[in-house]
Motif scaffolding. Structure first.
Motif, short mmCIF file in Angstrom:
data_model
loop_
_atom_site.label_atom_id
_atom_site.label_comp_id
_atom_site.label_asym_id
_atom_site.label_seq_id
_atom_site.Cartn_x
_atom_site.Cartn_y
_atom_site.Cartn_z
N THR A 1 23.29 14.92 11.07
CA THR A 1 23.99 14.63 12.32
C THR A 1 24.22 13.13 12.42
O THR A 1 23.42 12.33 11.94
CB THR A 1 23.19 15.10 13.56
N TYR B 1 26.22 10.07 15.16
CA TYR B 1 26.88 9.78 16.42
C TYR B 1 28.36 9.54 16.19
O TYR B 1 28.75 8.85 15.25
CB TYR B 1 26.25 8.56 17.10
N GLN C 1 28.33 14.04 18.93
CA GLN C 1 27.71 13.96 17.62
C GLN C 1 28.45 14.91 16.69
O GLN C 1 29.17 15.80 17.14
CB GLN C 1 26.23 14.35 17.67
#
Length: 162
Positions: free
Chosen positions: A71, A73, A85
């Motif tokens: 993941t 941002y 995200q």
């Protein structure tokens, strides 16, 4: 006039020898267990793409290794809080016919999701993004695998006819 054109197009398409690749073919593919919760979901999605579950004695075997989700941002507010995200899932796979590797590859899929301050909403958004990404990943892998099994089965048929 429109019906006549439609019939003419349909007749020309049928007469050209076009046959969909997936029609009348058996996708006898065993999907080996994939580790982790996401692996279970990916295996179930692949079974769905292949039209069912097949045992270890199937004609083809698909081994998939699913990497840990990454993941990152994607959007930040002026305060520095994240609002979006992106999750990326990557899988490597090997398609085998007996002891012979027919195809290997890597597939990736990603999806963005809303990241909010409320824990329940953030978790639901994340889980939906993971499930959608797994479905896309299964579609990518299954398309390649079915194509390779189709090519392999037709090349072996041509070899036996010679």
């Amino acid at each position: 006039m429109k019906k006549f054109l439609l019939y003419l197009i349909l007749l020309c398409t049928c007469a050209c020898g076009f046959r969909p690749m997936f029609s009348g073919t058996d996708t006898d593919i065993y999907v080996a267990p994939i580790s982790g919760i996401n692996g279970i979901d990916l295996r179930n999605s692949l079974w769905s793409e292949f039209g069912g579950q097949y045992g270890p004695d199937a004609t083809y075997r698909l081994d998939v290794k699913l990497e840990t989700p990454v993941t990152q941002y994607k959007a930040l507010e002026q305060t520095g809080d994240a609002t979006w995200q992106e999750i990326v899932l990557t899988a490597t796979y090997v398609l085998s016919y007996g002891d012979t590797e027919i195809a290997t590859g890597t597939a990736s899929a990603s999806e963005s999701y809303t990241f909010v301050r409320y824990l329940v909403a953030s978790n639901a958004s994340y889980n939906n993004a993971v499930q959608n990404t797994i479905r896309v990943l299964a579609e990518k892998i299954s398309t390649r695998v079915i194509t390779e099994t189709y090519k392999h089965s037709h090349s072996t048929q041509l070899d036996t006819q010679k």
